[in-house]
Design an enzyme around this catalytic site. Structure first.
Site, PDB file in Angstrom:
ATOM      1  N   GLY A 118      46.746  75.430  14.459  1.00 29.79           N
ATOM      2  CA  GLY A 118      48.001  74.690  14.469  1.00 29.79           C
ATOM      3  C   GLY A 118      47.762  73.279  13.970  1.00 29.79           C
ATOM      4  O   GLY A 118      46.627  72.766  14.091  1.00 29.79           O
TER       5      GLY A 118
ATOM      6  N   GLY B 271      50.804  70.907  13.803  1.00 27.01           N
ATOM      7  CA  GLY B 271      52.041  70.145  13.974  1.00 27.01           C
ATOM      8  C   GLY B 271      51.771  68.894  14.812  1.00 27.01           C
ATOM      9  O   GLY B 271      50.610  68.492  15.012  1.00 27.01           O
TER      10      GLY B 271
ATOM     11  N   LYS C  98      61.458  74.814  30.330  1.00 34.12           N
ATOM     12  CA  LYS C  98      61.995  73.439  30.337  1.00 34.12           C
ATOM     13  C   LYS C  98      62.612  73.104  28.975  1.00 34.12           C
ATOM     14  O   LYS C  98      63.442  72.193  28.880  1.00 34.12           O
ATOM     15  CB  LYS C  98      60.951  72.426  30.780  1.00 34.12           C
ATOM     16  CG  LYS C  98      59.765  72.212  29.835  1.00 34.12           C
ATOM     17  CD  LYS C  98      60.035  71.273  28.700  1.00 34.12           C
ATOM     18  CE  LYS C  98      59.000  71.430  27.598  1.00 34.12           C
ATOM     19  NZ  LYS C  98      59.312  70.664  26.392  1.00 34.12           N
TER      20      LYS C  98
ATOM     21  N   GLN D   7      61.938  74.595  19.786  1.00 38.33           N
ATOM     22  CA  GLN D   7      61.575  75.798  20.536  1.00 38.33           C
ATOM     23  C   GLN D   7      62.681  76.210  21.513  1.00 38.33           C
ATOM     24  O   GLN D   7      62.781  77.354  21.899  1.00 38.33           O
ATOM     25  CB  GLN D   7      60.271  75.553  21.309  1.00 38.33           C
ATOM     26  CG  GLN D   7      59.105  75.104  20.433  1.00 38.33           C
ATOM     27  CD  GLN D   7      58.448  76.254  19.694  1.00 38.33           C
ATOM     28  OE1 GLN D   7      57.493  76.841  20.165  1.00 38.33           O
ATOM     29  NE2 GLN D   7      58.979  76.589  18.541  1.00 38.33           N
TER      30      GLN D   7
HETATM   31  N1  LIG Z   1      55.539  68.015  19.816  1.00 39.20           N
HETATM   32  C1  LIG Z   1      55.354  67.844  21.115  1.00 39.20           C
HETATM   33  O1  LIG Z   1      55.497  66.714  21.622  1.00 39.20           O
HETATM   34  C2  LIG Z   1      54.913  68.977  21.962  1.00 39.20           C
HETATM   35  C3  LIG Z   1      54.933  70.290  21.534  1.00 39.20           C
HETATM   36  N2  LIG Z   1      54.518  71.296  22.337  1.00 39.20           N
HETATM   37  C4  LIG Z   1      54.507  72.690  21.893  1.00 39.20           C
HETATM   38  O2  LIG Z   1      53.453  72.877  20.954  1.00 39.20           O
HETATM   39  C5  LIG Z   1      53.781  73.935  20.059  1.00 39.20           C
HETATM   40  C6  LIG Z   1      53.513  73.462  18.637  1.00 39.20           C
HETATM   41  O3  LIG Z   1      54.311  72.350  18.385  1.00 39.20           O
HETATM   42  P1  LIG Z   1      53.880  71.145  17.447  1.00 39.20           P
HETATM   43  O4  LIG Z   1      52.417  71.040  17.340  1.00 39.20           O
HETATM   44  O5  LIG Z   1      54.602  69.957  17.952  1.00 39.20           O
HETATM   45  O6  LIG Z   1      54.418  71.618  16.017  1.00 39.20           O
HETATM   46  P2  LIG Z   1      55.599  70.963  15.135  1.00 39.20           P
HETATM   47  O7  LIG Z   1      56.895  71.487  15.609  1.00 39.20           O
HETATM   48  O8  LIG Z   1      55.429  69.479  15.074  1.00 39.20           O
HETATM   49  O9  LIG Z   1      55.266  71.493  13.685  1.00 39.20           O
HETATM   50  C7  LIG Z   1      55.535  72.794  13.231  1.00 39.20           C
HETATM   51  C8  LIG Z   1      54.234  73.385  12.744  1.00 39.20           C
HETATM   52  O10 LIG Z   1      54.452  74.740  12.381  1.00 39.20           O
HETATM   53  C9  LIG Z   1      53.831  74.977  11.128  1.00 39.20           C
HETATM   54  N3  LIG Z   1      54.455  76.114  10.474  1.00 39.20           N
HETATM   55  C10 LIG Z   1      55.583  76.160   9.724  1.00 39.20           C
HETATM   56  N4  LIG Z   1      55.784  77.420   9.300  1.00 39.20           N
HETATM   57  C11 LIG Z   1      54.785  78.165   9.796  1.00 39.20           C
HETATM   58  C12 LIG Z   1      54.446  79.556   9.710  1.00 39.20           C
HETATM   59  N5  LIG Z   1      55.201  80.407   9.029  1.00 39.20           N
HETATM   60  N6  LIG Z   1      53.336  79.985  10.344  1.00 39.20           N
HETATM   61  C13 LIG Z   1      52.576  79.131  11.062  1.00 39.20           C
HETATM   62  N7  LIG Z   1      52.835  77.814  11.180  1.00 39.20           N
HETATM   63  C14 LIG Z   1      53.931  77.342  10.553  1.00 39.20           C
HETATM   64  C15 LIG Z   1      54.009  73.673  10.388  1.00 39.20           C
HETATM   65  O11 LIG Z   1      53.110  73.611   9.304  1.00 39.20           O
HETATM   66  C16 LIG Z   1      53.686  72.684  11.490  1.00 39.20           C
HETATM   67  O12 LIG Z   1      52.307  72.515  11.594  1.00 39.20           O
HETATM   68  C17 LIG Z   1      55.234  74.295  20.360  1.00 39.20           C
HETATM   69  O13 LIG Z   1      55.270  75.451  21.141  1.00 39.20           O
HETATM   70  C18 LIG Z   1      55.764  73.124  21.166  1.00 39.20           C
HETATM   71  O14 LIG Z   1      56.762  73.476  22.084  1.00 39.20           O
HETATM   72  C19 LIG Z   1      54.030  71.047  23.583  1.00 39.20           C
HETATM   73  C20 LIG Z   1      53.951  69.772  24.061  1.00 39.20           C
HETATM   74  C21 LIG Z   1      54.398  68.639  23.288  1.00 39.20           C
HETATM   75  O1  LIG Z   2      57.009  69.802  25.313  1.00 41.17           O
HETATM   76  C1  LIG Z   2      57.243  68.643  25.066  1.00 41.17           C
HETATM   77  C2  LIG Z   2      56.875  67.529  25.960  1.00 41.17           C
HETATM   78  O2  LIG Z   2      56.094  67.957  27.016  1.00 41.17           O
HETATM   79  C3  LIG Z   2      57.956  68.278  23.822  1.00 41.17           C
HETATM   80  O3  LIG Z   2      59.226  68.774  23.887  1.00 41.17           O
HETATM   81  P1  LIG Z   2      60.128  68.793  22.568  1.00 41.17           P
HETATM   82  O4  LIG Z   2      59.645  69.958  21.728  1.00 41.17           O
HETATM   83  O5  LIG Z   2      61.517  68.924  23.047  1.00 41.17           O
HETATM   84  O6  LIG Z   2      59.870  67.474  21.871  1.00 41.17           O
END
Ligand SMILES: NC(=O)C1=CN([C@@H]2O[C@H](COP(=O)(O)OP(=O)(O)OC[C@H]3O[C@@H](n4cnc5c(N)ncnc54)[C@H](O)[C@@H]3O)[C@@H](O)[C@H]2O)C=CC1
Ligand SMILES: O=C(CO)COP(=O)(O)O
Length: 449
Positions: free
Chosen positions: A106, A108, A307, A406
């Protein structure tokens, strides 16, 4: 212990014994080892020494598992000949310590903020010859173009992901790779942090390539679940089932950008094997990132997942312009339905899990600072202004620059379960949020459910 008074480096006088020390009486060393075993969750204990009582500590019941004879100070043939391994150099010993190779799946916002902490920990640990981590960490990037070139190349050159986490240095020991299989090949510790809708495809690809080490351990940072005919499947369960490895989870109030700025945050690591939990804690814990260990994987993971629905509801409330009392009632009802859903699906979920960072704290952080909240607020404002065509998909593209929501998907997934099991009336907030998303009821129904 023998105590000497030394003059110019020479031992000249024996002062005496510390009679309380376990090494000064018969069977003392095996007893000390037994105490270590009781105190720590080690599977194997290795005795290193050069004396016959060191060697004998392996033969005693409950003693060490293997004996390494160290000949760097004095070489005793009778001890060396009964050892499992004989070394003359401390460096030889250090070289044989297991060093875990870490891979992140990952790239993102959260994946980058999390891998940044991991890369900090492995770089720091590398200063010690006894480090159990390889300093280099690999990260799989779902490739895309940035300023006309591959994002992967940009990350490796600048040590920054300008699309998903601009302005944060990821560390020179972080190596980006756009080949999923090669990123994970040979890894001992695999961190999964892709948006949940892609996780099944990722696991299937890894399984087909037979690239995951049998003894590897995984941890999922992904918040979300998959729904199958038999019911929900958590991402950690999916990883374990498809890849055949242990999978812990890291969940908490963790807004990526704040953690990248090293603002104090907390999280839990929920584990099925405590050894794995302790190892992951060692890898993720930073002075600004405090981790509690928790023996409740389903509870922590379902909290992190559910959540996101509550955050969509809170965003809708913000879009309607509600005040703190009404918003607090959405959060309270949301937390209550989260708990109920967890208990219905997995009765063993612990009550104290909801008071951890993955529970009430993540509800608060996400309902005030998250992306789900922000997009839902904009969606609601546009709807209230008469734009009946605006969709969450449009706003995700317009507002999040590639990041993925999500909460809306999770709302559909959870609703499928509620409908299939006839539980809708028991989950009025979740159900209303889903109906608002699909335009079946107006947004202000959030205040009347
Ligand atoms: N952003 C945050 O603050 C937080 C996110 N999360 C969780 O972490 C998980 C990942 O979120 P983020 O790292 O924030 O990602 P993000 O939402 O910032 O980015 C999306 C990611 O998905 C990738 N992507 C797009 N199409 C794709 C495909 N077909 N196959 C695989 N990857 C693809 C993109 O290249 C990018 O790296 C989610 O489940 C989110 O709920 C958990 C805690 C905090
Ligand atoms: O999981 C998260 C914080 O703990 C981030 O939530 P959001 O995807 O709504 O930004």
């Amino acid at each position: 212990m023998l105590m000497f008074v030394c003059k110019q480096g020479q031992p000249i006088r024996l002062k005496g014994f510390d009679m309380n020390h376990p090494a000064t009486h018969a069977q003392g060393k095996p007893q000390a080892i037994a105490r270590i075993r009781r105190q720590y969750p080690y599977n194997n204990v290795v005795m290193i020494g050069d004396g016959i009582t060191d060697q004998e500590a392996v033969e005693a019941t409950g003693g060490a598992d293997i004996f390494i004879c160290y000949g760097g100070v004095v070489e005793r043939q009778n001890v060396a000949s009964r050892s499992d391994w004989f070394v003359r150099s401390y460096d030889d010993l250090m070289r044989c310590l297991k060093r875990y190779k870490v891979a992140m799946v990952g790239s993102g916002a959260w994946a980058c903020a999390a891998v940044r902490m991991v890369a900090q920990s492995t770089a720091e640990a590398a200063q010690s010859p006894a480090s159990c981590f390889e300093p280099e960490v690999t990260m799989w990037v779902h490739e895309e173009k940035h300023s006309g070139r591959n994002l992967t190349e940009y990350i490796n050159e600048h040590h920054e992901n300008p699309v998903y986490l601009p302005g944060a240095s990821l560390g020179e020991n972080l190596i980006a790779n756009n080949d999923l299989i090669e990123t994970v090949r040979g890894a001992d510790l695999i961190i999964f942090c892709a948006p949940h809708q892609f996780m099944h495809g990722i696991c299937k690809q890894l399984a087909a390539a037979k690239v995951v080490n049998r003894g590897a351990k995984a941890i999922s940072l992904t918040k979300g679940m998959r729904v199958r005919a038999e019911g929900p499947q958590l991402i950690s369960q999916m990883v374990s089932r498809i890849l055949g490895i242990d999978c812990s989870v890291l969940m908490g109030a963790n807004i990526a950008g704040d953690i990248a700025r090293e603002e104090l945050s907390e999280a839990v690591i929920a584990y099925t094997s405590r050894d794995a939990g302790v190892l992951w804690q060692q890898l993720f814990q930073r002075p600004y990132f405090a981790i509690n260990l928790l023996a409740d994987v389903p509870g922590a993971e379902m909290c992190g997942t559910l959540k996101n629905i509550v955050a969509v509801g809170a965003g809708m409330g913000d879009g309607l312009g509600i005040g703190p009392n009404s918003k607090a009632s959405i959060l309270r009802q949301g937390l209550s339905e989260m708990r109920q859903f967890c208990k219905y699906i997995s009765p063993s979920v612990r009550d104290d899990t909801f008071f951890e960072s993955c529970g009430v704290a993540d509800v608060i952080a996400s309902c005030y600072g998250g992306r789900n909240r922000r997009v839902a607020e904009a969606w609601c404002q546009r709807r209230m202004a008469g734009d009946q065509l605006v969709s969450f998909d449009d706003l995700e593209k317009e507002m999040l620059n590639g990041q993925k929501l999500q909460g809306v998907l999770t709302s559909d997934e959870v609703q499928e379960i509620l409908e299939a099991r006839g539980w809708e009336l028991n989950f009025p907030l979740f159900t209303t949020i889903n109906r608002i998303i699909h335009g079946e009821v107006p947004p202000d129904m959030i205040l009347r459910c």
